[in-house]
Structure formats: structure tokens, C-alpha cells
Enzyme design. Structure first.
Site, PDB file in Angstrom:
ATOM      1  N   GLY A  27       0.814  -1.208   0.000  1.00 26.68           N
ATOM      2  CA  GLY A  27       0.000   0.000   0.000  1.00 26.68           C
ATOM      3  C   GLY A  27       0.851   1.263   0.000  1.00 26.68           C
ATOM      4  O   GLY A  27       0.423   2.307   0.490  1.00 26.68           O
ATOM      5  N   SER A  29       1.682   3.243  -2.336  1.00 25.65           N
ATOM      6  CA  SER A  29       1.468   4.168  -3.453  1.00 25.65           C
ATOM      7  C   SER A  29       0.601   5.363  -3.088  1.00 25.65           C
ATOM      8  O   SER A  29       0.386   6.245  -3.919  1.00 25.65           O
ATOM      9  CB  SER A  29       0.836   3.424  -4.632  1.00 25.65           C
ATOM     10  OG  SER A  29      -0.439   2.908  -4.270  1.00 25.65           O
ATOM     11  N   SER A  30       0.104   5.419  -1.846  1.00 22.76           N
ATOM     12  CA  SER A  30      -0.714   6.560  -1.443  1.00 22.76           C
ATOM     13  C   SER A  30      -0.735   6.662   0.076  1.00 22.76           C
ATOM     14  O   SER A  30      -0.326   5.737   0.784  1.00 22.76           O
ATOM     15  CB  SER A  30      -2.152   6.447  -1.972  1.00 22.76           C
ATOM     16  OG  SER A  30      -2.817   5.350  -1.357  1.00 22.76           O
ATOM     17  N   GLY A  31      -1.216   7.797   0.571  1.00 19.51           N
ATOM     18  CA  GLY A  31      -1.443   7.981   1.996  1.00 19.51           C
ATOM     19  C   GLY A  31      -0.212   7.810   2.860  1.00 19.51           C
ATOM     20  O   GLY A  31       0.888   8.260   2.535  1.00 19.51           O
ATOM     21  N   ASP A  77      -2.181  -7.471  -5.800  1.00 20.67           N
ATOM     22  CA  ASP A  77      -3.353  -7.415  -4.933  1.00 20.67           C
ATOM     23  C   ASP A  77      -2.981  -8.155  -3.655  1.00 20.67           C
ATOM     24  O   ASP A  77      -2.725  -9.365  -3.687  1.00 20.67           O
ATOM     25  CB  ASP A  77      -4.544  -8.090  -5.623  1.00 20.67           C
ATOM     26  CG  ASP A  77      -5.822  -8.044  -4.800  1.00 20.67           C
ATOM     27  OD1 ASP A  77      -5.749  -7.769  -3.582  1.00 20.67           O
ATOM     28  OD2 ASP A  77      -6.901  -8.300  -5.366  1.00 20.67           O
ATOM     29  N   SER A 155      -2.635  -0.786  12.187  1.00 21.12           N
ATOM     30  CA  SER A 155      -3.979  -1.046  12.705  1.00 21.12           C
ATOM     31  C   SER A 155      -4.721   0.289  12.674  1.00 21.12           C
ATOM     32  O   SER A 155      -4.757   0.947  11.642  1.00 21.12           O
ATOM     33  CB  SER A 155      -3.900  -1.638  14.116  1.00 21.12           C
ATOM     34  OG  SER A 155      -5.197  -1.877  14.636  1.00 21.12           O
ATOM     35  N   TYR A 169     -14.924  -2.316   9.646  1.00 23.89           N
ATOM     36  CA  TYR A 169     -13.515  -1.901   9.680  1.00 23.89           C
ATOM     37  C   TYR A 169     -12.815  -2.258  10.988  1.00 23.89           C
ATOM     38  O   TYR A 169     -11.682  -2.737  10.985  1.00 23.89           O
ATOM     39  CB  TYR A 169     -13.460  -0.389   9.462  1.00 23.89           C
ATOM     40  CG  TYR A 169     -12.080   0.224   9.504  1.00 23.89           C
ATOM     41  CD1 TYR A 169     -11.141  -0.034   8.510  1.00 23.89           C
ATOM     42  CD2 TYR A 169     -11.729   1.103  10.532  1.00 23.89           C
ATOM     43  CE1 TYR A 169      -9.882   0.552   8.544  1.00 23.89           C
ATOM     44  CE2 TYR A 169     -10.476   1.695  10.566  1.00 23.89           C
ATOM     45  CZ  TYR A 169      -9.556   1.419   9.575  1.00 23.89           C
ATOM     46  OH  TYR A 169      -8.321   2.007   9.611  1.00 23.89           O
ATOM     47  N   LYS A 173      -9.107  -4.566  12.020  1.00 24.49           N
ATOM     48  CA  LYS A 173      -8.031  -3.826  12.665  1.00 24.49           C
ATOM     49  C   LYS A 173      -7.738  -4.373  14.061  1.00 24.49           C
ATOM     50  O   LYS A 173      -6.593  -4.361  14.515  1.00 24.49           O
ATOM     51  CB  LYS A 173      -8.376  -2.330  12.719  1.00 24.49           C
ATOM     52  CG  LYS A 173      -8.361  -1.671  11.339  1.00 24.49           C
ATOM     53  CD  LYS A 173      -7.001  -1.836  10.647  1.00 24.49           C
ATOM     54  CE  LYS A 173      -6.910  -1.059   9.357  1.00 24.49           C
ATOM     55  NZ  LYS A 173      -5.596  -1.197   8.697  1.00 24.49           N
TER      56      LYS A 173
END
Length: 296
Positions: A27, A29-31, A77, A155, A169, A173
Site C-alpha cells: 500500500g 502508493s498513497s497515503g 493485490d 492497525s 472496519y 483492525k
């Protein structure tokens, strides 16, 4: 990264050297993940970004290409166990053994429990929990052989205590935190650091997506807190790894939740109930439309 055959009980495993360390980020690629990639790349790390093949990944590739970071971008993925294992194997062939893993891939789709489609629950568990598990399983055996490394998963504050609107969600977590707590105990004797990041709301595209669907009660509970910048959260992760911390969070509010959620769960429930009642006093009868902020 320095490692020893034995780890003294008073000395926590930690990241000691970033330069030339191979850092794998799911993950990324962003944020928060992308902010972390920037920060460790600036410290001289070699970086592998594992993420979905989309415009964000191509933008990340272009950014890394323009810099001076040794990198590898691998479309994958994270819900596909075999694909994650193959992606990690490919990255390590090119950049060497994985010395640091950050699992940052995650999704969230808030809403009222009875209105959420069953697919939301399944997909969130697959991405947030199993996506974390698959990546960890791909790197830990080699870390055990070398008796060093750092494994950190993201988390959430919603992984410390249940939050209104996050029935799809919070459970994944919570599961991520449980997995990391067990791994911390199992892997510490081998000199491997394990950390759990519990960030508050962070100003990312994911948060913007969530805000389209959050119930008004969710806004009432968390909406008064200004979202943190991804760079701030990423900096706390870097520092937490360097200090060998298990619980990593950039803000005092989440630290308070982390230290009181179990002992003071009743008062926390009471606080949430009060916020929900306050929000509903200004709403139409019954549950309102999702994505509607309460009046202030």
C-alpha cells in the site's frame, strides 16, 4: 541494520541503519504508505512498493524514478497470498533480503451495520487483515534465518476500541493488532522488531472516501479532531522503528485510548453514547442519511 545472535532482555530490537536497508511497503502508493516511502528513501533505504496497479502506483513510480532512491515497484493485490509471495520474492531478488516491512494496504467503508452489504465485510477483512498476514508470512522466514528485521503493521484507533459506524472496519483492525501482539512475543527472541501503528484520522484519499459514507454519529465522535498529515504519521513510524517500540502513534489522544480502552471501557462507552445522543438531538427521527455531518 545490526543484529545479534542473542537479544538482551533490556535491549529492544530496532532499526539501526536505514541506508541500503531493503524496505518493503504494501500500500505504498498513497497515503501513509507513500509518505513512509519518501522518508525512508530520503534516508538512503532501498524501497519496494507493493500496491494495486493503478494511477497512484504509476505516480509513485514516477516520483521514485525522479529521485535517487534504489527502488522496485511491484503491482499486486495483497489479498492474493501466492501473488504477494511472488512479489516479495521478485523484490528481494532485485534489492536483497527484506530488512523492514510496513504493511500499509487497507480500506474502510463506514456505515450503519444493517445497511452495509455483506461484500463490504468480506472485502475489508481480506484487504486489511489477510493482506497484512500474507505480506508478513512472505518476509518472516528469511528474517528468522538472519535473526534480524522489523515488521510493522498499521492497525487503527478503531483497532483499540469499537467506534460507531465501523462494524466492517474495526474487526479486521482488532485482528491486525492481535496478530502483531502475538508476533511481538514470538519474534523478539530472534532479534526481530514487531510494531503496531494505531494512527488517528489521517488526511489521505482513503479518509476522503470514508467521509462520503460516515454516519452523522461517527462525525460527532471523531469529527472535532483535525486529521493528521501523512508525513507526521510516517515520521512517527520511522521513529518508532528506530526506538524499537511496539505501539506506534503520533498523537496523545490515541495513546490515551491505547492505555485506557481495556481498563476504562465503561467510561469510553459512556462517552460514545453521550456523543451519539447529542448528534441525534439535531437529526430527524431515526437514523439519518450517511455522510451527513451533525449541525454545530
Amino acid at each position: 541494520m545490526a543484529g545479534q545472535r542473542r537479544v538482551h532482555a533490556s535491549r529492544r530490537p530496532r532499526v539501526e541503519v536505514w541506508r541500503d536497508a531493503h524496505v518493503v511497503v504494501t500500500g505504498g502508493s498513497s497515503g501513509i504508505g507513500r509518505a513512509f516511502v519518501r522518508q525512508v528513501g530520503a534516508r538512503g533505504a532501498r524501497v519496494s512498493v507493493l500496491a494495486l496497479p493503478d494511477a497512484d502506483l504509476e505516480s509513485t513510480r514516477a516520483e521514485l524514478e525522479a529521485g535517487h532512491t534504489a527502488y522496485q515497484v511491484v503491482p499486486v493485490d495483497v489479498t492474493d497470498d501466492a501473488a504477494v509471495a511472488a512479489a516479495v520474492a521478485h523484490a528481494t531478488r532485485l534489492l536483497g533480503p527484506c530488512e523492514v516491512l510496513l504493511t500499509s494496504a487497507g480500506i474502510a467503508h463506514p456505515g450503519y451495520f444493517e445497511r452495509l452489504d455483506g461484500e463490504v465485510f468480506r472485502r475489508t477483512m481480506e484487504v486489511d487483515y489477510f493482506g497484512t498476514l500474507h505480506a508478513i508470512r512472505a518476509v518472516v522466514p528469511a528474517m528468522l534465518e538472519r535473526r534480524r528485521g522489523s515488521v510493522v503493521g498499521i492497525s487503527s484507533t478503531a483497532g483499540l476500541i469499537g467506534v460507531f459506524g465501523y462494524t466492517a472496519y474495526s474487526p479486521p483492525k482488532f485482528a491486525v493488532r492481535g496478530l502483531l501482539e502475538v508476533l511481538r512475543v514470538e519474534l523478539r527472541p530472534a532479534g526481530i522488531h514487531v510494531g503496531c501503528v494505531c494512527p488517528p484520522d489521517t488526511d489521505t484519499p482513503q479518509l476522503a472516501y470514508e467521509n462520503r459514507f460516515k454516519p452523522a454519529e461517527t462525525f460527532a465522535i471523531s469529527g472535532a479532531i483535525k486529521p493528521h498529515a501523512p508525513d507526521e504519521v510516517a515520521a512517527s513510524i520511522v521513529e518508532g522503528m528506530e526506538r524499537g517500540r511496539f505501539l506506534i502513534t503520533p498523537d496523545w489522544q490515541t495513546q490515551v485510548v491505547a492505555h485506557t480502552a481495556g481498563l476504562l471501557r465503561g467510561p469510553w462507552f459512556g462517552y460514545f453514547d453521550w456523543r451519539v445522543r447529542a448528534a441525534r438531538r439535531v437529526m430527524p427521527q431515526g437514523r439519518p442519511t450517511q455522510g451527513t455531518r451533525p449541525a454545530r
